[in-house]
Design a protein around this motif. Structure first.
Motif, mmCIF file in Angstrom:
data_model
loop_
_atom_site.group_PDB
_atom_site.id
_atom_site.type_symbol
_atom_site.label_atom_id
_atom_site.label_comp_id
_atom_site.label_asym_id
_atom_site.label_seq_id
_atom_site.Cartn_x
_atom_site.Cartn_y
_atom_site.Cartn_z
ATOM 1 N N PRO A 80 0.817 -1.225 0.000
ATOM 2 C CA PRO A 80 0.000 0.000 0.000
ATOM 3 C C PRO A 80 0.851 1.275 0.000
ATOM 4 O O PRO A 80 0.563 2.218 -0.739
ATOM 5 C CB PRO A 80 -0.844 -0.119 1.273
ATOM 6 N N LEU A 134 0.691 -4.579 -7.146
ATOM 7 C CA LEU A 134 -0.554 -5.218 -6.702
ATOM 8 C C LEU A 134 -0.338 -6.700 -6.411
ATOM 9 O O LEU A 134 -0.854 -7.228 -5.411
ATOM 10 C CB LEU A 134 -1.651 -5.029 -7.748
ATOM 11 N N GLY A 137 1.226 -7.070 -3.137
ATOM 12 C CA GLY A 137 0.244 -6.823 -2.084
ATOM 13 C C GLY A 137 -0.701 -7.992 -1.884
ATOM 14 O O GLY A 137 -1.062 -8.327 -0.755
ATOM 15 N N GLU A 142 -2.113 -7.907 1.691
ATOM 16 C CA GLU A 142 -2.403 -6.475 1.868
ATOM 17 C C GLU A 142 -3.444 -5.964 0.886
ATOM 18 O O GLU A 142 -4.081 -4.938 1.135
ATOM 19 C CB GLU A 142 -1.117 -5.663 1.694
ATOM 20 N N PHE A 143 -3.580 -6.638 -0.257
ATOM 21 C CA PHE A 143 -4.534 -6.257 -1.291
ATOM 22 C C PHE A 143 -5.369 -7.463 -1.680
ATOM 23 O O PHE A 143 -4.923 -8.606 -1.590
ATOM 24 C CB PHE A 143 -3.827 -5.769 -2.563
ATOM 25 N N GLU A 144 -6.553 -7.166 -2.174
ATOM 26 C CA GLU A 144 -7.376 -8.166 -2.833
ATOM 27 C C GLU A 144 -7.599 -7.683 -4.260
ATOM 28 O O GLU A 144 -8.205 -6.635 -4.482
ATOM 29 C CB GLU A 144 -8.711 -8.332 -2.122
ATOM 30 N N SER A 151 -6.820 -4.841 -12.484
ATOM 31 C CA SER A 151 -6.815 -3.865 -11.389
ATOM 32 C C SER A 151 -5.786 -2.772 -11.643
ATOM 33 O O SER A 151 -6.033 -1.596 -11.336
ATOM 34 C CB SER A 151 -6.531 -4.566 -10.058
ATOM 35 N N LEU A 188 -6.837 2.796 -2.376
ATOM 36 C CA LEU A 188 -6.208 1.898 -1.412
ATOM 37 C C LEU A 188 -7.242 1.221 -0.515
ATOM 38 O O LEU A 188 -7.117 0.015 -0.212
ATOM 39 C CB LEU A 188 -5.168 2.656 -0.568
ATOM 40 N N LEU A 191 -8.808 -1.595 -2.418
ATOM 41 C CA LEU A 191 -7.946 -2.755 -2.659
ATOM 42 C C LEU A 191 -7.722 -3.606 -1.403
ATOM 43 O O LEU A 191 -7.192 -4.714 -1.505
ATOM 44 C CB LEU A 191 -6.580 -2.286 -3.196
ATOM 45 N N ARG A 192 -8.143 -3.106 -0.251
ATOM 46 C CA ARG A 192 -7.962 -3.884 0.979
ATOM 47 C C ARG A 192 -8.728 -5.197 0.903
ATOM 48 O O ARG A 192 -9.828 -5.259 0.373
ATOM 49 C CB ARG A 192 -8.493 -3.103 2.173
#
Length: 193
Positions: A80, A134, A137, A142-144, A151, A188, A191-192
């Motif tokens: 992030p 991404l 992450g 940290e990201f989905e 994305s 951000l 994207l969590r």
């Protein structure tokens, strides 16, 4: 300058100066050769056509930003923060180019319109860097992002106002930084996991 000392890099440096001085409509290969103290044939030995020279100088200009952003992409750290820093660096680089050298920025906007292949490759490089961030992450939880490439394109499109030269007049707005922070914050959060 002797023809033996003439390098593609030196030609591109001189071309930038000539473009800054005369603009894209009036700058010629003869002007570049004159600035280097060589014949225009010497320039043509490195770049076969004026269009090839203009594409090379555009690629060089765009490549400076790509290199800086690649360093961020490859650096360690939470995804992030890395994505925020990457987007902020891109915005600041574009803003600096537009405000720091407006004549050359205007010239490059003309050249970019002529060099769609160069621009397309540039955009592909930038989107790939975002995709890699991404993916890091996602791997770190940290990201989905089920499809990181899609994305990345979405992140790039959502932030276009802060890097697309068409929006350059608004980059110096007193609210530009706040708007940037709001858009990036929203991305951000989205994207969590």
């Amino acid at each position: 300058m002797t023809p033996e000392a003439l390098t593609p890099e030196r030609i591109l440096e001189a071309t930038e100066e000539v473009l800054r001085r005369y603009g894209p409509a009036k700058a010629t290969v003869v002007d570049v050769a004159r600035a280097l103290g060589v014949s225009h044939g010497s320039v043509y030995r490195h770049f076969r056509t004026k269009a090839e020279l203009r594409e090379a100088v555009t690629h060089r200009w765009l490549g400076r930003t790509e290199g800086t952003l690649e360093e961020l992409t490859a650096s360690p750290g939470p995804a992030p923060e890395k994505l925020r820093d990457w987007l902020a660096t891109l915005f600041e680089a574009k803003r600096e180019k537009a405000g720091g050298d407006p004549e050359l920025f205007a010239t490059y906007n003309v050249l970019i319109d002529e060099s769609s292949g160069v621009v397309d490759r540039h955009l592909t490089v930038l989107e790939d860097q975002v995709r890699r961030i991404l993916e890091e992450g996602v791997a770190a939880g940290e990201f989905e992002a089920p499809d990181p490439a899609a994305s990345a394109r979405a992140v790039f499109a959502a932030t276009a106002r802060f890097h697309d030269p068409a929006h350059a007049p608004g980059w110096r707005s007193p609210t530009a930084d706040t708007e940037f922070d709001e858009v990036v914050g929203l991305l951000l959060r989205g994207l969590r996991p």
